[in-house]
Write a protein that holds these residues in place. Structure first.
Motif, PDB file in Angstrom:
ATOM      1  N   LEU A   8       0.992  -1.085  -0.066  1.00 57.20           N
ATOM      2  CA  LEU A   8      -0.038  -0.088   0.200  1.00 57.20           C
ATOM      3  C   LEU A   8       0.846   1.323  -0.132  1.00 57.20           C
ATOM      4  O   LEU A   8       0.462   2.110  -0.503  1.00 57.20           O
ATOM      5  CB  LEU A   8      -0.954   0.036   1.076  1.00 57.20           C
ATOM      6  N   ILE A   9       2.005   1.200   0.814  1.00 57.04           N
ATOM      7  CA  ILE A   9       2.817   2.314   0.827  1.00 57.04           C
ATOM      8  C   ILE A   9       3.301   2.770  -0.600  1.00 57.04           C
ATOM      9  O   ILE A   9       3.398   3.792  -1.006  1.00 57.04           O
ATOM     10  CB  ILE A   9       3.981   2.231   1.783  1.00 57.04           C
ATOM     11  N   VAL A  10       3.825   1.572  -1.260  1.00 65.36           N
ATOM     12  CA  VAL A  10       4.192   1.803  -2.706  1.00 65.36           C
ATOM     13  C   VAL A  10       3.444   2.340  -3.606  1.00 65.36           C
ATOM     14  O   VAL A  10       3.646   3.128  -4.476  1.00 65.36           O
ATOM     15  CB  VAL A  10       5.144   0.401  -3.330  1.00 65.36           C
ATOM     16  N   GLU A  11       1.900   1.587  -3.707  1.00 63.09           N
ATOM     17  CA  GLU A  11       0.971   2.010  -4.428  1.00 63.09           C
ATOM     18  C   GLU A  11       0.892   3.544  -4.348  1.00 63.09           C
ATOM     19  O   GLU A  11       0.399   4.326  -5.137  1.00 63.09           O
ATOM     20  CB  GLU A  11      -0.191   1.254  -4.291  1.00 63.09           C
ATOM     21  N   ILE A  12       0.536   3.985  -2.844  1.00 68.78           N
ATOM     22  CA  ILE A  12      -0.057   5.191  -2.744  1.00 68.78           C
ATOM     23  C   ILE A  12       1.164   6.211  -2.959  1.00 68.78           C
ATOM     24  O   ILE A  12       0.988   7.410  -3.521  1.00 68.78           O
ATOM     25  CB  ILE A  12      -0.379   5.444  -1.269  1.00 68.78           C
ATOM     26  N   SER A  13       2.391   6.018  -2.791  1.00 68.90           N
ATOM     27  CA  SER A  13       3.806   6.732  -3.101  1.00 68.90           C
ATOM     28  C   SER A  13       3.742   7.015  -4.653  1.00 68.90           C
ATOM     29  O   SER A  13       4.382   8.235  -4.915  1.00 68.90           O
ATOM     30  CB  SER A  13       4.728   6.202  -2.611  1.00 68.90           C
ATOM     31  N   LEU A  14       3.464   6.082  -5.426  1.00 61.19           N
ATOM     32  CA  LEU A  14       3.704   5.995  -6.638  1.00 61.19           C
ATOM     33  C   LEU A  14       2.180   6.861  -7.628  1.00 61.19           C
ATOM     34  O   LEU A  14       2.461   7.097  -8.767  1.00 61.19           O
ATOM     35  CB  LEU A  14       3.731   4.749  -7.508  1.00 61.19           C
ATOM     36  N   GLN A  15       1.132   6.957  -6.948  1.00 58.42           N
ATOM     37  CA  GLN A  15      -0.052   7.498  -7.531  1.00 58.42           C
ATOM     38  C   GLN A  15       0.215   9.023  -8.032  1.00 58.42           C
ATOM     39  O   GLN A  15       0.216   9.277  -9.161  1.00 58.42           O
ATOM     40  CB  GLN A  15      -1.021   7.712  -6.498  1.00 58.42           C
ATOM     41  N   PRO A  16       1.022   9.949  -7.312  1.00 54.41           N
ATOM     42  CA  PRO A  16       1.412  11.174  -7.844  1.00 54.41           C
ATOM     43  C   PRO A  16       2.558  11.317  -8.900  1.00 54.41           C
ATOM     44  O   PRO A  16       2.520  11.969  -9.990  1.00 54.41           O
ATOM     45  CB  PRO A  16       1.704  11.947  -6.858  1.00 54.41           C
ATOM     46  N   TRP A  17       3.169  10.071  -8.683  1.00 53.06           N
ATOM     47  CA  TRP A  17       4.239  10.020  -9.614  1.00 53.06           C
ATOM     48  C   TRP A  17       3.667   9.632 -11.051  1.00 53.06           C
ATOM     49  O   TRP A  17       4.060  10.067 -12.092  1.00 53.06           O
ATOM     50  CB  TRP A  17       5.346   8.767  -9.224  1.00 53.06           C
ATOM     51  N   GLU A  18       2.720   8.697 -11.017  1.00 57.28           N
ATOM     52  CA  GLU A  18       2.111   8.359 -12.333  1.00 57.28           C
ATOM     53  C   GLU A  18       1.318   9.398 -13.115  1.00 57.28           C
ATOM     54  O   GLU A  18       1.022   9.346 -14.105  1.00 57.28           O
ATOM     55  CB  GLU A  18       1.311   6.924 -11.966  1.00 57.28           C
ATOM     56  N   ALA A  19       0.658  10.130 -12.146  1.00 65.25           N
ATOM     57  CA  ALA A  19      -0.365  11.066 -12.584  1.00 65.25           C
ATOM     58  C   ALA A  19       0.505  12.477 -12.973  1.00 65.25           C
ATOM     59  O   ALA A  19      -0.211  12.876 -14.131  1.00 65.25           O
ATOM     60  CB  ALA A  19      -1.264  11.561 -11.409  1.00 65.25           C
ATOM     61  N   PHE A  20       1.451  12.764 -12.302  1.00 66.09           N
ATOM     62  CA  PHE A  20       1.963  14.047 -12.399  1.00 66.09           C
ATOM     63  C   PHE A  20       3.633  14.136 -12.746  1.00 66.09           C
ATOM     64  O   PHE A  20       4.043  15.289 -13.322  1.00 66.09           O
ATOM     65  CB  PHE A  20       1.749  14.969 -11.234  1.00 66.09           C
TER      66      PHE A  20
END
Length: 420
Positions: free
Chosen positions: A108-120
């Motif tokens: 979950l930490i990895v998924e959440i941390s990567l959410q803004p990376w993938e979006a912006f």
């Protein structure tokens, strides 16, 4: 480019911190020895053995800017860039309603941390965590309640309460190390992987107050009523936080930010006594172990102590939006980095107004100089911030260009032409 995980080693034991307090038999039982230092713990095996000795040629843009190397534009990221303003995060939070679970489960930490990376695609990817995350690893359990926020059911007020403390057990924080390793591999050198910690004073505030506070009366009173107990707590936290930073760097963090979130609630002379010495020790300890890792110090409401913050020896000072960038650069000089400092509320304006404000920040970047500047908000992303405004922020940031050929020097203050 990533680092091999096949090699491991142990760091040597930490140096004597030399922070004094009133000694007693209890302090000796806790591992506090008479000269005021604390018995350190052994650091876990390093997963990224070269993480403390990274190659400048392959460093991400943010790391180069933090060190003062030439860059063609200011790198940009946002504090709290992973969080409730993102629809993807809210959807995940519905499935996993416990913040502790979200911030203490590797996947979950990895998924959440990567959410803004993938979006912006920001220039920094900060691990999704909390400054209180390491507390149970050195003897301070806590809960996070829906309304009250963080709650420590057994606040520390007396010398006897120090018995609960023990050296940090990094085995209890393997989810942090594992997450940083994965983030480093996922992001590679396209962006800096950022770790973070709370400063001793700020962490102590939660431990003494029992949670969040608006008055800070208990801990400020403790400075006078039980200073030896408070200094013992702060010194214990200093060792634990220093070890935690090195652990994060070992696990893959390119850069680490220190949040002294409540340091700005202290009068300057009290910050000098109750916060700065402990940050100083953390910085000097990390410098010994990881001399090439940039350290950032952020304090909300830091306008009155900027010069004092510089004396801690960090690489970058984070400014909040109440400090004029040009004035901040003049006060801090050109030999230290500056991060910030767009008002987070600007992102609630219509996109046309957001564009105008960020264009104005072209001049802010110019005021900060051609090097040593990381574009960020002056505080974390606010709940409810439109995602399209965040996307626009990063799009504009990527369009900024620094032409060092036009740099002029007036009164030893660098100025540069920054354009779109």
């Amino acid at each position: 480019m990533g680092f091999s995980t096949s090699t491991s080693f142990y760091f040597s034991r930490y140096c004597n911190l030399g922070l004094a307090w009133k000694s007693s038999s209890l302090f000796v039982q806790l591992g506090f020895i008479p000269n005021g230092s604390i018995k350190p713990t052994k650091i876990s095996p390093c997963k990224f053995p070269r993480a403390c000795l990274s190659s400048p040629s392959s460093d991400p843009l943010l790391v180069k800017a933090a060190r003062g190397d030439p860059v063609n534009r200011p790198p940009a990221w946002m504090m709290r860039q992973a969080g409730r303003y993102m629809a993807a995060y809210r959807k995940l939070a519905e499935k996993y309603p416990s913040f502790r679970e979200r911030s203490e489960t590797t996947d979950l930490i990895v998924e959440i941390s990567l959410q803004p990376w993938e979006a912006f695609h920001p220039d920094g990817v900060i691990i999704f965590s909390d400054i209180l995350t390491p507390l149970p690893a050195f003897g301070v359990p806590f809960d996070i309640e829906e309304v009250r926020g963080p709650v420590i059911h057994s606040p520390l007020h007396h010398e006897e309460d120090l018995k609960a403390l023990h050296p940090i057990d990094l085995d209890k924080l393997q989810f942090v190390g594992e997450s940083l390793q994965i983030l480093r591999r996922e992001v590679g050198e396209q962006a800096a992987v950022l770790g973070f910690v709370g400063a001793p004073w700020t962490i102590a505030t939660y431990i003494v107050e029992g949670g969040t506070t608006r008055t800070y009366t208990k801990i400020k009173s403790m400075c006078h009523t039980a200073p030896h107990v408070l200094r013992a707590l702060l010194s214990h936290l200093t060792v634990a936080i220093a070890e935690y930073i090195v652990f994060q760097v070992q696990s893959g963090a390119h850069c680490v930010q220190i949040f002294d979130s409540w340091g700005g609630q202290l009068p300057p002379h009290m910050w000098d006594s109750w916060s700065k010495p402990y940050i100083d020790k953390i910085v000097s300890t990390v410098r010994t172990k990881c001399p090439q890792t940039p350290l950032v110090l952020y304090i909300n409401g830091n306008g009155g102590i900027l010069e004092r913050m510089k004396l801690t020896g960090v690489d970058v000072i984070g400014l909040d939006w109440t400090v004029d960038m040009e004035d901040g650069r003049k006060r801090l000089g050109n030999d230290i980095g500056i991060q910030g400092n767009v008002d987070p509320a600007v992102l609630f304006s219509p996109l046309s107004a957001v564009a105008d404000e960020i264009k104005r920040y072209v001049m802010v970047v110019k005021s900060a100089g051609p090097r040593h500047h990381i574009l960020n908000l002056g505080h974390g992303v606010l709940v409810g911030t439109p995602e399209e405004a965040v996307a626009h922020f990063f799009n504009v940031a990527r369009s900024l260009k620094i032409d060092e050929k036009t740099v002029e020097h007036e009164n030893n203050a660098p100025k540069t032409v920054v354009g779109r």
